[in-house]
Design a protein around this motif. Structure first.
Motif, PDB file in Angstrom:
ATOM      1  N   ASP A   4       0.911  -1.039  -0.426  1.00  0.00           N
ATOM      2  CA  ASP A   4      -0.037   0.254  -0.118  1.00  0.00           C
ATOM      3  C   ASP A   4       1.108   1.610  -0.055  1.00  0.00           C
ATOM      4  O   ASP A   4       1.536   1.415   0.850  1.00  0.00           O
ATOM      5  N   PHE A   5       1.091   1.930  -1.008  1.00  0.00           N
ATOM      6  CA  PHE A   5       1.396   2.791  -1.189  1.00  0.00           C
ATOM      7  C   PHE A   5       1.186   4.152  -0.773  1.00  0.00           C
ATOM      8  O   PHE A   5       0.626   3.870  -1.059  1.00  0.00           O
ATOM      9  N   LYS A   6       1.883   5.023  -0.106  1.00  0.00           N
ATOM     10  CA  LYS A   6       1.254   6.716  -0.218  1.00  0.00           C
ATOM     11  C   LYS A   6       2.455   7.457  -0.534  1.00  0.00           C
ATOM     12  O   LYS A   6       3.573   7.435  -0.342  1.00  0.00           O
ATOM     13  N   ALA A   7       1.628   8.991  -0.636  1.00  0.00           N
ATOM     14  CA  ALA A   7       2.976   9.626  -0.814  1.00  0.00           C
ATOM     15  C   ALA A   7       4.234   9.996   0.047  1.00  0.00           C
ATOM     16  O   ALA A   7       3.514  10.098   1.124  1.00  0.00           O
ATOM     17  N   THR A   8       4.683  10.512   0.101  1.00  0.00           N
ATOM     18  CA  THR A   8       5.850  10.944   1.073  1.00  0.00           C
ATOM     19  C   THR A   8       6.385  12.174   0.558  1.00  0.00           C
ATOM     20  O   THR A   8       6.509  12.919  -1.048  1.00  0.00           O
ATOM     21  N   ASP A   9       7.553  12.822   0.974  1.00  0.00           N
ATOM     22  CA  ASP A   9       8.079  14.350   0.688  1.00  0.00           C
ATOM     23  C   ASP A   9       8.839  14.117  -1.090  1.00  0.00           C
ATOM     24  O   ASP A   9       9.350  12.831  -0.922  1.00  0.00           O
ATOM     25  N   SER A  10       8.954  14.762  -1.325  1.00  0.00           N
ATOM     26  CA  SER A  10       9.536  14.962  -2.799  1.00  0.00           C
ATOM     27  C   SER A  10      10.848  14.845  -2.381  1.00  0.00           C
ATOM     28  O   SER A  10      11.397  15.903  -1.602  1.00  0.00           O
ATOM     29  N   GLU A  11      11.797  14.495  -3.650  1.00  0.00           N
ATOM     30  CA  GLU A  11      13.648  14.854  -3.149  1.00  0.00           C
ATOM     31  C   GLU A  11      13.972  14.823  -4.711  1.00  0.00           C
ATOM     32  O   GLU A  11      13.411  14.940  -5.726  1.00  0.00           O
ATOM     33  N   THR A  12      15.274  15.684  -4.398  1.00  0.00           N
ATOM     34  CA  THR A  12      15.602  16.298  -5.290  1.00  0.00           C
ATOM     35  C   THR A  12      16.978  15.504  -6.131  1.00  0.00           C
ATOM     36  O   THR A  12      18.042  15.490  -5.813  1.00  0.00           O
TER      37      THR A  12
ATOM     38  N   GLU B  91      10.532  -3.560  11.571  1.00  0.00           N
ATOM     39  CA  GLU B  91       9.658  -2.474   9.503  1.00  0.00           C
ATOM     40  C   GLU B  91      10.809  -3.012   8.572  1.00  0.00           C
ATOM     41  O   GLU B  91      11.478  -1.738   8.523  1.00  0.00           O
ATOM     42  N   THR B  92      10.693  -2.548   7.196  1.00  0.00           N
ATOM     43  CA  THR B  92      11.256  -2.698   6.379  1.00  0.00           C
ATOM     44  C   THR B  92      10.530  -1.515   5.275  1.00  0.00           C
ATOM     45  O   THR B  92       9.299  -2.010   5.196  1.00  0.00           O
ATOM     46  N   ASN B  93      11.237  -0.565   4.630  1.00  0.00           N
ATOM     47  CA  ASN B  93      10.719  -0.073   3.361  1.00  0.00           C
ATOM     48  C   ASN B  93       9.883   0.508   2.118  1.00  0.00           C
ATOM     49  O   ASN B  93      12.092   0.468   2.237  1.00  0.00           O
ATOM     50  N   LEU B  94       9.511   0.423   1.398  1.00  0.00           N
ATOM     51  CA  LEU B  94      10.575   0.512   0.136  1.00  0.00           C
ATOM     52  C   LEU B  94       9.698   2.215  -0.390  1.00  0.00           C
ATOM     53  O   LEU B  94       8.688   2.183  -0.163  1.00  0.00           O
ATOM     54  N   THR B  95      10.504   2.340  -0.800  1.00  0.00           N
ATOM     55  CA  THR B  95      10.650   3.988  -1.492  1.00  0.00           C
ATOM     56  C   THR B  95      10.866   4.019  -3.054  1.00  0.00           C
ATOM     57  O   THR B  95      11.857   4.126  -3.228  1.00  0.00           O
ATOM     58  N   ILE B  96       9.887   4.655  -3.687  1.00  0.00           N
ATOM     59  CA  ILE B  96       9.881   4.812  -4.842  1.00  0.00           C
ATOM     60  C   ILE B  96      10.269   6.537  -4.773  1.00  0.00           C
ATOM     61  O   ILE B  96       8.770   6.628  -4.867  1.00  0.00           O
ATOM     62  N   TYR B  97      10.965   6.773  -6.444  1.00  0.00           N
ATOM     63  CA  TYR B  97      11.250   8.410  -6.580  1.00  0.00           C
ATOM     64  C   TYR B  97      10.412   8.265  -7.974  1.00  0.00           C
ATOM     65  O   TYR B  97      11.769   7.044  -8.953  1.00  0.00           O
ATOM     66  N   LEU B  98       9.551   8.897  -8.839  1.00  0.00           N
ATOM     67  CA  LEU B  98       9.074   8.842  -9.979  1.00  0.00           C
ATOM     68  C   LEU B  98       9.690  10.111 -10.664  1.00  0.00           C
ATOM     69  O   LEU B  98       9.369  11.440  -9.656  1.00  0.00           O
TER      70      LEU B  98
ATOM     71  N   ARG C 180      14.321   7.160  -8.417  1.00  0.00           N
ATOM     72  CA  ARG C 180      15.810   6.560  -6.923  1.00  0.00           C
ATOM     73  C   ARG C 180      14.555   5.425  -6.357  1.00  0.00           C
ATOM     74  O   ARG C 180      13.309   5.310  -6.531  1.00  0.00           O
ATOM     75  N   ALA C 181      14.931   4.418  -6.535  1.00  0.00           N
ATOM     76  CA  ALA C 181      14.172   3.426  -5.408  1.00  0.00           C
ATOM     77  C   ALA C 181      15.272   2.908  -3.980  1.00  0.00           C
ATOM     78  O   ALA C 181      16.143   2.158  -4.539  1.00  0.00           O
ATOM     79  N   GLU C 182      14.591   2.527  -3.196  1.00  0.00           N
ATOM     80  CA  GLU C 182      15.141   2.011  -2.094  1.00  0.00           C
ATOM     81  C   GLU C 182      13.933   1.126  -0.831  1.00  0.00           C
ATOM     82  O   GLU C 182      13.783   1.355  -1.030  1.00  0.00           O
ATOM     83  N   ILE C 183      15.259   0.512  -0.501  1.00  0.00           N
ATOM     84  CA  ILE C 183      14.738  -0.516   0.535  1.00  0.00           C
ATOM     85  C   ILE C 183      15.104   0.027   1.738  1.00  0.00           C
ATOM     86  O   ILE C 183      16.803  -0.463   2.105  1.00  0.00           O
ATOM     87  N   GLU C 184      14.809   0.326   2.925  1.00  0.00           N
ATOM     88  CA  GLU C 184      15.968   0.563   4.645  1.00  0.00           C
ATOM     89  C   GLU C 184      14.932   0.089   5.522  1.00  0.00           C
ATOM     90  O   GLU C 184      14.091  -0.743   5.125  1.00  0.00           O
ATOM     91  N   SER C 185      15.763  -1.062   6.726  1.00  0.00           N
ATOM     92  CA  SER C 185      14.801  -1.384   7.774  1.00  0.00           C
ATOM     93  C   SER C 185      16.292  -0.365   8.926  1.00  0.00           C
ATOM     94  O   SER C 185      16.753   0.024   8.740  1.00  0.00           O
ATOM     95  N   ASP C 186      16.090  -0.974   9.917  1.00  0.00           N
ATOM     96  CA  ASP C 186      16.988  -0.442  10.891  1.00  0.00           C
ATOM     97  C   ASP C 186      18.345  -0.772  10.243  1.00  0.00           C
ATOM     98  O   ASP C 186      18.989   0.247  10.826  1.00  0.00           O
ATOM     99  N   ASP C 187      18.765  -1.926   9.718  1.00  0.00           N
ATOM    100  CA  ASP C 187      19.785  -2.219   9.885  1.00  0.00           C
ATOM    101  C   ASP C 187      20.614  -2.307   8.789  1.00  0.00           C
ATOM    102  O   ASP C 187      21.914  -2.428   8.602  1.00  0.00           O
ATOM    103  N   HIS C 188      19.402  -2.260   7.479  1.00  0.00           N
ATOM    104  CA  HIS C 188      20.168  -2.056   6.457  1.00  0.00           C
ATOM    105  C   HIS C 188      19.108  -0.962   5.436  1.00  0.00           C
ATOM    106  O   HIS C 188      18.238  -0.881   6.027  1.00  0.00           O
ATOM    107  N   GLU C 189      20.108  -0.743   4.655  1.00  0.00           N
ATOM    108  CA  GLU C 189      20.026   0.237   3.438  1.00  0.00           C
ATOM    109  C   GLU C 189      20.411  -0.818   1.985  1.00  0.00           C
ATOM    110  O   GLU C 189      21.428  -0.981   1.672  1.00  0.00           O
ATOM    111  N   ALA C 190      19.764  -1.429   1.121  1.00  0.00           N
ATOM    112  CA  ALA C 190      20.225  -1.016  -0.301  1.00  0.00           C
ATOM    113  C   ALA C 190      19.252  -0.258  -1.620  1.00  0.00           C
ATOM    114  O   ALA C 190      17.815  -0.003  -1.542  1.00  0.00           O
TER     115      ALA C 190
END
Length: 598
Positions: free
Chosen positions: A271-279, A345-352, A359-369
């Motif tokens: 379930d994707f939700k809008a988040t802050d834009s990035e440059t 908790e692990t989150n997937l964030t996509i910037y279009l 950019r597409a990123e996967i983050e948890s407390d201990d890891h990031e890709a």
């Protein structure tokens, strides 16, 4: 203690017990390291009180295991266990994150190959993945998707080095279950060739210079001959299973479509939700990109693991893979499903931007890709791939039809190329340890594949031209297969031949080796020195299997041959220490009964 002897030197070599003792030692050391980690707080307190005398448990474990490094390939050190988390959470985190990355990577490739379709509620992200897969001229020239779809291909490598010519060819027709390998060596007027053919019943080998008739091994029939004693029944069963698997017919397009469906079904659980834009810098300019984020929920993990588990099971059955391996894989999937609740908790964030991925990123407390696309002449020309604290930067440019790219990690150039699309000139270089190697040549499209003509090879700037008078090599990959089939008429059936048959075959081959030796040109004789002649001196005497091959030739079949203990070790049993005269748990000394009469 079990041992054997080197057949060429007679040197005594200990084997099974060393491995057994090593395994026991490593098992004890691993248990010790695990116990240390489970009591990490107590060890930490002790280290605080006596830092000079108490080495850290990580260093102690590492030193202990490194002491055994030369005895075993195992040298892994378990990571510290966080006592605030379930003991199984650590590996699950790594596996799940890796799985997500793999899903995305498979998604990129599959979508590019399979084309578009309805993608469901998260379709705009999947479509963005697909549109982002733009590749340069070199990738297009080496595109093998046509071969992958048809399942038929022929690969050849031809080389000439100072008058020596070598040709190799591999052809396969996956749907027909037919494969062949051909090799030919030529110097002056002398040529030697060999062909191997594999179908869904048998393997055939033909080397005309050594034996006129082909050798055949039927892996679908019961073995009733002497081979079961020479090789061992269990080893032959494993070989048969491997050959059945390698020739199994699978519908590649169907499996690709199914993998795509698994990706879509799993991805649409998010379930994707809008988040802050990035440059981000794209095509040399800063561009503001819309962001969307979703938590990788239990439903996503469970859907993917269950669907992927069923997919692998069906694939394994169709490929005739051993049932025990399938069961082990299913157990692993069940374990992961049981541990889903332990995943942090692990989150997937996509910037279009412009309907593509910035950019597409996967983050948890201990890891990031993450993967970040910076565009250029095509979308993937400049990009960065990062996992935790390691970044791989890929930069490129196109000027005057010349495409260039460089791959760097930590400021060190690992790989680079320059390709001229117009005339096909190509230069590739890669770092291997402290040496940079490179090849130069021309690359052009060819019948669903490509042809690479190599004109020079360098190591740290030193060219082969400095050492060779003549060098050229051509690698070709093309669609379509002209499989070299071998008839089994008059073939030696290795699975049914008797001991006497094997002796007769060995004598024929040995005699033909002598004839091959006599026919070699003088130039090749001088390269080989004694060559095949003094012949096969490692096996004794001046010839192998002709008139003077007798008890003086290192004593095969001679009573003095027993001076080394167990007939150079061929009679020792690697599994049963009490049966000293048995090579593979059968009743006679196989090797010496085969060669002892010569």
């Amino acid at each position: 203690m079990s041992f054997h002897y080197d057949p060429m030197t007679g040197e005594r070599i200990e084997d099974a017990e060393v491995e057994k003792e090593t395994d026991q030692e490593l098992s004890k050391e691993t248990d010790k390291v695990t116990d240390q980690e489970q009591n990490s707080e107590e060890v930490h307190e002790a280290e605080t009180e006596k830092p000079e005398k108490q080495p850290s448990q990580d260093n102690a474990a590492e030193d202990t295991l490194q002491g055994n490094a030369q005895k075993s390939e195992f040298n892994a050190i378990p990571e510290e266990t966080n006592n605030d988390k379930s003991p199984s959470a650590g590996p699950v985190i790594a596996i799940i994150i890796a799985a997500v990355i793999v899903i995305a990577a498979l998604g990129f490739a599959v979508f590019k190959f399979m084309g578009t379709s309805k993608y469901g509620k998260n379709g705009k992200f999947i479509t963005a993945f697909e549109k982002s897969m733009e590749w340069g001229s070199l990738a297009e020239a080496m595109d093998l998707s046509d071969i992958a779809a048809k399942g038929k291909s022929t690969m050849t490598l031809d080389a000439k080095i100072d008058g020596h010519a070598v040709s190799t060819e591999y052809a396969y027709d996956r749907k027909a279950g037919k494969y062949s390998i051909y090799a030919k060596y030529k110097i002056e007027d002398y040529a030697l060739d060999a062909t191997a053919f594999l179908d869904r019943e048998k393997v055939l080998l033909k080397v005309p210079a050594l034996i006129k008739e082909p050798l055949m091994y039927n892996y679908t029939e019961e073995k009733t001959g002497y081979l079961t004693k020479l090789a061992g029944s269990k080893n032959l069963e494993k070989l048969d299973e491997s050959l059945v698997t390698s020739t199994s017919d699978i519908d590649t397009e169907e499996y690709q479509k199914r993998m795509k469906d698994i990706f879509i079904k799993s991805f649409n659980k998010l379930d994707f939700k809008a988040t802050d834009s990035e440059t981000f810098e794209i095509n040399g300019k800063d561009k503001k990109c819309k962001g969307y984020t979703a938590q990788l929920n239990e439903e996503f993990y469970r859907t993917f693991l269950e669907e992927f588990g069923d997919f692998i099971e069906d694939y394994s059955i169709q490929m005739s893979i051993n049932n025990e391996n399938i069961d082990d894989f299913k157990d692993s999937i069940d374990k992961l499903l049981d541990d889903i609740e332990d995943v942090p908790e692990t989150n997937l964030t996509i910037y279009l931007t412009d309907g593509k991925i910035a950019r597409a990123e996967i983050e948890s407390d201990d890891h990031e890709a993450y993967v970040e696309f910076n565009g250029g002449n095509y979308w993937t020309e400049n990009m960065t791939i990062g996992v935790d604290n390691t970044d791989i930067e890929i930069s490129g440019d196109v000027a005057d039809n010349k495409e260039s790219r460089v791959l760097e990690c930590g400021g060190v150039e690992l790989f680079s190329y320059e390709y001229d699309k117009k005339d096909g000139n190509l230069e590739l270089s890669a770092l291997a340890g402290t040496t940079t190697g490179s090849i130069e040549g021309t690359l052009k499209k060819k019948k669903g594949g490509f042809e690479l003509a190599i004109t020079d090879v360098k190591a740290s700037g030193m060219s082969l031209e400095n050492y060779l008078k003549d060098f050229e090599a051509t690698l070709s990959v093309e669609s379509g297969a002209d499989v070299r089939e071998i008839s089994d008429d008059d073939a030696y059936d290795l699975g049914t031949m008797s001991e006497e048959d094997y002796q007769e075959l060995a004598m024929k081959v040995a005699k033909n080796i002598e004839e091959v030796k006599d026919s070699l040109p003088d130039s090749l004789q001088s390269i080989l020195g004694y060559g095949l002649g003094s012949s096969m001196s490692g096996f004794g005497g001046s010839s192998y299997g002709v008139d003077n091959y007798d008890s003086s030739d290192y004593g095969y079949g001679d009573s003095s041959y027993d001076d080394y203990g167990s007939d150079y070790g061929y009679g020792s049993d690697y599994e049963d220490e009490e049966d000293e005269d048995n090579y593979d748990d059968e009743d006679d000394d196989d090797y010496n009964s085969l060669f002892g009469n010569y």
